[in-house]
Design an enzyme around this catalytic site. Structure first.
Site, PDB file in Angstrom:
ATOM      1  N   LYS A 100       0.857  -1.195   0.000  1.00 59.53           N
ATOM      2  CA  LYS A 100       0.000   0.000   0.000  1.00 59.53           C
ATOM      3  C   LYS A 100       0.889   1.240   0.000  1.00 59.53           C
ATOM      4  CE  LYS A 100      -4.110  -1.884   2.162  1.00 59.53           C
ATOM      5  NZ  LYS A 100      -3.695  -3.288   1.966  1.00 59.53           N
ATOM      6  N   ASP A 134      -1.681  -2.148  -3.989  1.00 59.36           N
ATOM      7  CA  ASP A 134      -3.079  -2.180  -3.548  1.00 59.36           C
ATOM      8  C   ASP A 134      -3.713  -0.812  -3.786  1.00 59.36           C
ATOM      9  OD1 ASP A 134      -2.955  -4.798  -2.626  1.00 59.36           O
ATOM     10  OD2 ASP A 134      -2.731  -4.267  -0.517  1.00 59.36           O
ATOM     11  N   MET A 135      -5.024  -0.790  -3.999  1.00 58.86           N
ATOM     12  CA  MET A 135      -5.706   0.497  -4.161  1.00 58.86           C
ATOM     13  C   MET A 135      -6.394   0.858  -2.845  1.00 58.86           C
ATOM     14  SD  MET A 135      -5.965   2.954  -6.172  1.00 58.86           S
ATOM     15  CE  MET A 135      -5.681   2.490  -7.885  1.00 58.86           C
ATOM     16  N   GLN A 165     -10.917  -0.711  -8.551  1.00 61.26           N
ATOM     17  CA  GLN A 165     -12.125  -0.942  -7.747  1.00 61.26           C
ATOM     18  C   GLN A 165     -13.370  -0.618  -8.569  1.00 61.26           C
ATOM     19  OE1 GLN A 165     -10.691   2.172  -5.340  1.00 61.26           O
ATOM     20  NE2 GLN A 165     -10.136   0.899  -3.595  1.00 61.26           N
ATOM     21  N   ARG A 186      -5.575  -6.314 -10.860  1.00 61.97           N
ATOM     22  CA  ARG A 186      -6.425  -7.096  -9.954  1.00 61.97           C
ATOM     23  C   ARG A 186      -7.744  -6.328  -9.856  1.00 61.97           C
ATOM     24  NH1 ARG A 186      -4.745  -6.425  -4.103  1.00 61.97           N
ATOM     25  NH2 ARG A 186      -3.209  -8.056  -4.412  1.00 61.97           N
ATOM     26  N   LYS A 189     -14.196  -5.403  -5.965  1.00 62.26           N
ATOM     27  CA  LYS A 189     -15.406  -4.562  -5.882  1.00 62.26           C
ATOM     28  C   LYS A 189     -15.055  -3.219  -5.254  1.00 62.26           C
ATOM     29  CE  LYS A 189     -18.723  -8.347  -5.489  1.00 62.26           C
ATOM     30  NZ  LYS A 189     -19.716  -9.016  -4.620  1.00 62.26           N
ATOM     31  N   GLY A 190     -14.177  -3.211  -4.283  1.00 64.44           N
ATOM     32  CA  GLY A 190     -13.809  -1.976  -3.568  1.00 64.44           C
ATOM     33  C   GLY A 190     -14.112  -2.144  -2.095  1.00 64.44           C
ATOM     34  N   LYS A 203     -25.630  -3.014  -3.027  1.00 63.07           N
ATOM     35  CA  LYS A 203     -24.946  -4.225  -3.493  1.00 63.07           C
ATOM     36  C   LYS A 203     -25.218  -4.490  -4.973  1.00 63.07           C
ATOM     37  CE  LYS A 203     -24.272  -9.119  -2.517  1.00 63.07           C
ATOM     38  NZ  LYS A 203     -22.909  -9.086  -3.055  1.00 63.07           N
ATOM     39  N   HIS A 229     -14.768 -13.162  -3.129  1.00 65.95           N
ATOM     40  CA  HIS A 229     -15.216 -14.400  -2.471  1.00 65.95           C
ATOM     41  C   HIS A 229     -16.656 -14.678  -2.844  1.00 65.95           C
ATOM     42  CE1 HIS A 229     -12.522 -12.019   0.172  1.00 65.95           C
ATOM     43  NE2 HIS A 229     -11.811 -13.114   0.095  1.00 65.95           N
TER      44      HIS A 229
HETATM   45  C1  LIG Z   1      -7.113 -10.778  -2.748  1.00 63.35           C
HETATM   46  C2  LIG Z   1      -7.901  -9.540  -2.463  1.00 63.35           C
HETATM   47  C3  LIG Z   1      -7.273  -8.311  -2.569  1.00 63.35           C
HETATM   48  C4  LIG Z   1      -8.013  -7.137  -2.323  1.00 63.35           C
HETATM   49  N1  LIG Z   1      -7.408  -5.919  -2.521  1.00 63.35           N
HETATM   50  C5  LIG Z   1      -8.139  -4.787  -2.390  1.00 63.35           C
HETATM   51  C6  LIG Z   1      -7.572  -3.516  -2.688  1.00 63.35           C
HETATM   52  O1  LIG Z   1      -6.414  -3.394  -3.036  1.00 63.35           O
HETATM   53  N2  LIG Z   1      -8.371  -2.424  -2.546  1.00 63.35           N
HETATM   54  C7  LIG Z   1      -9.683  -2.522  -2.154  1.00 63.35           C
HETATM   55  O2  LIG Z   1     -10.375  -1.497  -2.087  1.00 63.35           O
HETATM   56  N3  LIG Z   1     -10.234  -3.716  -1.861  1.00 63.35           N
HETATM   57  C8  LIG Z   1      -9.500  -4.839  -1.965  1.00 63.35           C
HETATM   58  N4  LIG Z   1     -10.085  -6.059  -1.678  1.00 63.35           N
HETATM   59  C9  LIG Z   1     -11.415  -6.092  -1.025  1.00 63.35           C
HETATM   60  C10 LIG Z   1     -12.557  -6.062  -2.036  1.00 63.35           C
HETATM   61  O3  LIG Z   1     -12.639  -4.780  -2.616  1.00 63.35           O
HETATM   62  C11 LIG Z   1     -13.896  -6.376  -1.339  1.00 63.35           C
HETATM   63  O4  LIG Z   1     -14.176  -5.390  -0.381  1.00 63.35           O
HETATM   64  C12 LIG Z   1     -13.952  -7.717  -0.637  1.00 63.35           C
HETATM   65  O5  LIG Z   1     -13.304  -8.708  -1.382  1.00 63.35           O
HETATM   66  C13 LIG Z   1     -15.416  -8.153  -0.420  1.00 63.35           C
HETATM   67  O6  LIG Z   1     -16.077  -8.258  -1.642  1.00 63.35           O
HETATM   68  P1  LIG Z   1     -16.376  -9.656  -2.402  1.00 63.35           P
HETATM   69  O7  LIG Z   1     -16.072  -9.443  -3.847  1.00 63.35           O
HETATM   70  O8  LIG Z   1     -15.634 -10.750  -1.757  1.00 63.35           O
HETATM   71  O9  LIG Z   1     -17.933  -9.833  -2.357  1.00 63.35           O
HETATM   72  P2  LIG Z   1     -19.062  -9.572  -1.219  1.00 63.35           P
HETATM   73  O10 LIG Z   1     -20.348  -9.530  -1.972  1.00 63.35           O
HETATM   74  O11 LIG Z   1     -18.694  -8.419  -0.387  1.00 63.35           O
HETATM   75  O12 LIG Z   1     -18.938 -10.887  -0.413  1.00 63.35           O
HETATM   76  C14 LIG Z   1     -19.313 -12.159  -0.913  1.00 63.35           C
HETATM   77  C15 LIG Z   1     -19.225 -13.192   0.196  1.00 63.35           C
HETATM   78  O13 LIG Z   1     -17.835 -13.377   0.502  1.00 63.35           O
HETATM   79  C16 LIG Z   1     -17.628 -13.528   1.899  1.00 63.35           C
HETATM   80  N5  LIG Z   1     -16.705 -12.473   2.350  1.00 63.35           N
HETATM   81  C17 LIG Z   1     -16.347 -11.374   1.664  1.00 63.35           C
HETATM   82  N6  LIG Z   1     -15.395 -10.691   2.306  1.00 63.35           N
HETATM   83  C18 LIG Z   1     -15.158 -11.363   3.459  1.00 63.35           C
HETATM   84  C19 LIG Z   1     -14.262 -11.173   4.541  1.00 63.35           C
HETATM   85  N7  LIG Z   1     -13.396 -10.146   4.595  1.00 63.35           N
HETATM   86  N8  LIG Z   1     -14.287 -12.084   5.528  1.00 63.35           N
HETATM   87  C20 LIG Z   1     -15.141 -13.121   5.507  1.00 63.35           C
HETATM   88  N9  LIG Z   1     -15.984 -13.365   4.510  1.00 63.35           N
HETATM   89  C21 LIG Z   1     -15.997 -12.510   3.492  1.00 63.35           C
HETATM   90  C22 LIG Z   1     -18.970 -13.501   2.528  1.00 63.35           C
HETATM   91  O14 LIG Z   1     -19.395 -14.846   2.615  1.00 63.35           O
HETATM   92  C23 LIG Z   1     -19.840 -12.789   1.529  1.00 63.35           C
HETATM   93  O15 LIG Z   1     -21.157 -13.178   1.648  1.00 63.35           O
HETATM   94  C24 LIG Z   1      -9.378  -7.236  -1.938  1.00 63.35           C
HETATM   95  C25 LIG Z   1      -9.993  -8.474  -1.864  1.00 63.35           C
HETATM   96  C26 LIG Z   1      -9.279  -9.620  -2.115  1.00 63.35           C
HETATM   97  C27 LIG Z   1      -9.990 -10.934  -2.040  1.00 63.35           C
END
Ligand SMILES: Cc1cc2nc3c(=O)[nH]c(=O)nc-3n(C[C@H](O)[C@H](O)[C@H](O)COP(=O)(O)OP(=O)(O)OC[C@H]3O[C@@H](n4cnc5c(N)ncnc54)[C@H](O)[C@@H]3O)c2cc1C
Length: 311
Positions: A100, A134-135, A165, A186, A189-190, A203, A229
């Protein structure tokens, strides 16, 4: 409790040093933390990478830290990143690095931050590794992209890449801009709490934006990384890649360490590349609270999912 208020409460909690001391020394909490954080030092991060690699999963190491205001601390963070790269190289691990910019001085001075980043990228270039920037919050997006563009000119896209994002309302052109520069992207969603004029907050809107970006990025990107995820998007990404006739080895899925290991295993079984984001470092308490605070929507659902017993 309304979500903005909940976030404020969590921010207050994060700022209480007496509470931090009590929490970080409580055994039960430490055990929960080690499900999502490798541990307090590089050795713990390396141990997790070894076990992930043994399961066919790649890693991206992240020395936890953000918004550093002290020069010596920013230099130390860059040095820690360099040590991590050297160690990954020496151990022959399949892992790169995530960093970061506010951890290495972007809040102090941009030129200083660039100098720290160059130290890290020199080491990455020498060890044949890759560093992803990372953003962070929206106020850093433009400067982060400018810095990335300048670093791409010097070190190339095999050494440095970026995160975009989808939830940002006004930055739709960044994807084409970064694709045109040939940067590895990468897509996420953000992850930050921002006002509704800056990011989509519903959402359904975030998901739509992510879907649109996926359709553009996957077929055009340079080894794109899809970080989510959300099982529905894993299916969608696989479908888009299939329809575009893409070889599964030309892109990867990324997930956070400890989150949905079942999905990680499933993707590996189906022949996809999977990379786990592995945070480590003494600041793990801030990382965990930051995760809870940053997750847009569904905070209580997430917390309850975290504490649900593993079946
Ligand atoms: C490898 C990686 C790198 C990332 N880098 C950045 C970045 O540089 N900048 C940035 O702004 N964001 C980053 N993120 C975070 C991303 O922006 C989302 O906020 C986060 O991944 C949650 O969104 P989702 O796509 O998983 O879906 P969501 O719709 O939010 O979640 C889907 C499902 O995933 C599970 N879940 C999601 N997150 C979590 C958690 N933290 N703990 C437990 N369960 C969870 C839950 O079961 C949820 O129902 C990163 C995420 C990952 C996986």
């Amino acid at each position: 409790m309304a979500e903005p208020m909940m976030r404020q409460v969590i921010s207050r909690i994060a700022g209480q040093s007496w509470l931090r001391k009590a929490v970080v020394s409580t055994p039960g909490i430490r055990e929960v933390a080690w499900r999502f954080v490798a541990g307090e030092d590089l050795a713990a991060g390396i141990a997790v990478l070894r076990s992930l690699n043994a399961r066919g999963i790649k890693g991206t190491l992240n020395y936890i830290g953000t918004h550093v205001k002290d020069e010596a601390e920013a230099v130390a963070a860059a040095t820690a990143a360099i040590e991590a790269l050297r160690c990954v190289h020496a151990e022959g691990l399949d892992a790169n690095l995530s960093v970061k910019l506010t951890q290495i001085g972007l809040d102090i001075d941009e030129a200083f931050c660039r100098a720290q980043l160059r130290r890290i990228l020199e080491c990455a270039a020498k060890t044949g590794n890759f560093v992803r920037i990372d953003m962070e919050e929206s106020r850093y997006v433009e400067s982060t992209l400018r810095i990335l563009e300048d670093m791409l000119d010097v070190y190339g896209a095999d050494t440095v890449g970026i995160v975009l994002q989808s939830y940002l309302r006004q930055r739709k052109s960044d994807l084409e801009r970064m694709l045109a520069r040939g940067s590895s992207i990468r897509l996420v969603k953000g992850g930050y709490w921002e006002s509704s004029d800056i990011v989509y907050r519903r959402k359904v809107d975030i998901d739509n934006a992510f879907h649109q970006d996926l359709k553009v990025l996957l077929p055009k990107g340079r080894y794109p990384a899809i970080a989510t995820h959300d099982a529905r998007f894993l299916v969608q990404a696989r479908r888009i890649a299939d329809e575009a006739g893409m070889d599964p080895r030309t892109f990867e899925f990324q997930l956070l360490y400890g989150v949905r290991p079942d999905l990680q295993t499933e993707l590996i079984r189906d022949g996809y590349n999977v990379r786990c984001y592995v945070p480590y470092g003494g600041n793990w308490y801030a990382y965990l609270l930051g995760c809870v605070r940053r997750i847009p929507g569904g905070i209580f659902r997430r917390v309850s999912e975290w504490i649900r017993p593993v079946s």
